[in-house]
Write an enzyme that holds these catalytic residues in place. Sequence first.
Site, mmCIF file in Angstrom:
data_model
loop_
_atom_site.group_PDB
_atom_site.id
_atom_site.type_symbol
_atom_site.label_atom_id
_atom_site.label_comp_id
_atom_site.label_asym_id
_atom_site.label_seq_id
_atom_site.Cartn_x
_atom_site.Cartn_y
_atom_site.Cartn_z
ATOM 1 N NE ARG A 117 -2.926 0.394 3.351
ATOM 2 C CZ ARG A 117 -2.365 0.589 4.597
ATOM 3 N NH1 ARG A 117 -1.717 1.667 4.562
ATOM 4 N NH2 ARG A 117 -2.154 -0.117 5.301
ATOM 5 C CE1 TYR A 167 -17.888 10.065 -15.583
ATOM 6 C CE2 TYR A 167 -17.622 10.577 -13.131
ATOM 7 C CZ TYR A 167 -17.830 9.552 -14.159
ATOM 8 O OH TYR A 167 -17.800 8.115 -14.058
ATOM 9 C CG ASP A 192 -11.084 15.448 -14.609
ATOM 10 O OD1 ASP A 192 -10.695 15.026 -15.547
ATOM 11 O OD2 ASP A 192 -12.356 15.097 -14.171
ATOM 12 C CE LYS A 206 -13.991 7.099 -17.810
ATOM 13 N NZ LYS A 206 -14.386 8.490 -17.157
HETATM 14 C C1 LIG Z 1 -14.728 9.001 -15.934
HETATM 15 C C2 LIG Z 1 -14.343 10.184 -15.382
HETATM 16 C C3 LIG Z 1 -14.161 10.343 -13.864
HETATM 17 C C4 LIG Z 1 -14.061 9.261 -13.028
HETATM 18 O O1 LIG Z 1 -13.442 8.402 -13.391
HETATM 19 P P1 LIG Z 1 -13.515 6.452 -12.904
HETATM 20 O O2 LIG Z 1 -12.280 6.269 -13.439
HETATM 21 O O3 LIG Z 1 -14.719 6.161 -13.814
HETATM 22 O O4 LIG Z 1 -13.916 6.585 -11.510
HETATM 23 C C5 LIG Z 1 -13.712 11.637 -13.791
HETATM 24 N N1 LIG Z 1 -13.481 12.523 -14.641
HETATM 25 C C6 LIG Z 1 -13.967 12.702 -15.743
HETATM 26 C C7 LIG Z 1 -14.096 13.667 -16.781
HETATM 27 C C8 LIG Z 1 -14.407 11.008 -16.283
HETATM 28 O O5 LIG Z 1 -14.719 11.189 -17.494
#
Ligand SMILES: *Cc1c(COP(=O)(O)O)cnc(C)c1O
Length: 383
Positions: free
Chosen positions: A52, A104, A176, A201
């Site tokens: 961890r 999101y 983000d 993604k």
């Molecule tokens: C999918 C997404 C998240 C969350 O991520 P996860 O890997 O699904 O937990 C946060 N911000 C954006 C812009 C996203 O597309």
Amino acid sequence: MTKLASGSLTTRSVQIGVGRDNQTGGISFPIYPSATYRHPGVGQSTGYDYTRSSNPTRDLLEEAFAELEGGARGLAFASGMAALTTLFLHFSSGDHLVVSEDLYGGTYRVLDQVFGKFGLSVSYVDTTDNAAVQAAVTPQTKALLVETPGNPLLGVADLRALSELSQEQGLMLIVDNTFLTPVLQRPLELGADVVIHSATKYMGGHSDLCAGALVTKNAELGERLYFLQNTTGAILPPQDCWLLIRSLKTLPLRMERHCASALQVALWLQQQPQVAAIYYPGLHEHPGYELSRQQAQGFGGMLSFRVNSPQLAEQVLEKLQLISFAESLGGVESLITLPAVQTHGDIPEAERQRLGICNSLLRLSVGLEEPADLIADLEQALG
Ligand SMILES: *Cc1c(COP(=O)(O)O)cnc(C)c1O
């Protein structure tokens, strides 16, 4: 990562981990599943004690995150939401955040339904409007969280201006960067303090893993977030770290093709009478086009479009064959969603209406299939 003083991002991405495994010379860096490590003696450590706290495979990935974003420290998490949650734990009861309204849905949900209980308050504003951001700042505001391009309407926020504003007001600027990745947009170099990613993604890019990342501009904040990562434990397992390292090697190549294909599809959609509006920052008509050119190296692979009726949106989702009707984005395979029902379903109806996230709005993640094939699929579905 082999520290190459120079070299393009493409070269550096491909070379992640090469030369790192001194014991065997392995080109692919190994997966270390060990949960714990033998101590050489009392008060001694190999540098690894417990997985961890740190793990060699995760270390390599975290260094790659930092190098790609141009930051001091990278941290790998079990999901984008785990990364965001760990970051929000940095704040205290009574603190206030200013957050993009075009964001999101999961970020909205965790702030509203989890952190709200602990006294963290949030104002959602149009972060493409600098004056609206300025007006939302209160003496309690500690950070500004910006998603750009926005989700699902692809509005573009001015990162340099928001960074100046954040510095003046003493706010942490969080970006983000999931949609553009460091290949196309490097927020830390434009003045942000922290970048967050859903690596599920584009970074992962193959719809086969769930991961998240935080990268900080300075080491001090990196150390603080490492403390939270180690203390609360939402780390990315070593097998997934390895898979993500493999994915990152082709990230620049993939992004280049995502951009080219998305533009082609957007230009075609724009010509269709069944399409009432199209949102893609790479189109000259998009209000964020000029700004994108100034702060990003490409417009990305995401676009949204509004068709003439909710019935037509439903028809498109039912008739598409090549493009999958599925949540998520950023994979080599094209995906399409209905944000009002899926990704943004947790945002209250009235709020969705105000933002323009209606039942005729579709969000398309343009994958790496031949663009002509994607267009043919859209054509038959719209017809
Ligand atoms: C999918 C997404 C998240 C969350 O991520 P996860 O890997 O699904 O937990 C946060 N911000 C954006 C812009 C996203 O597309």
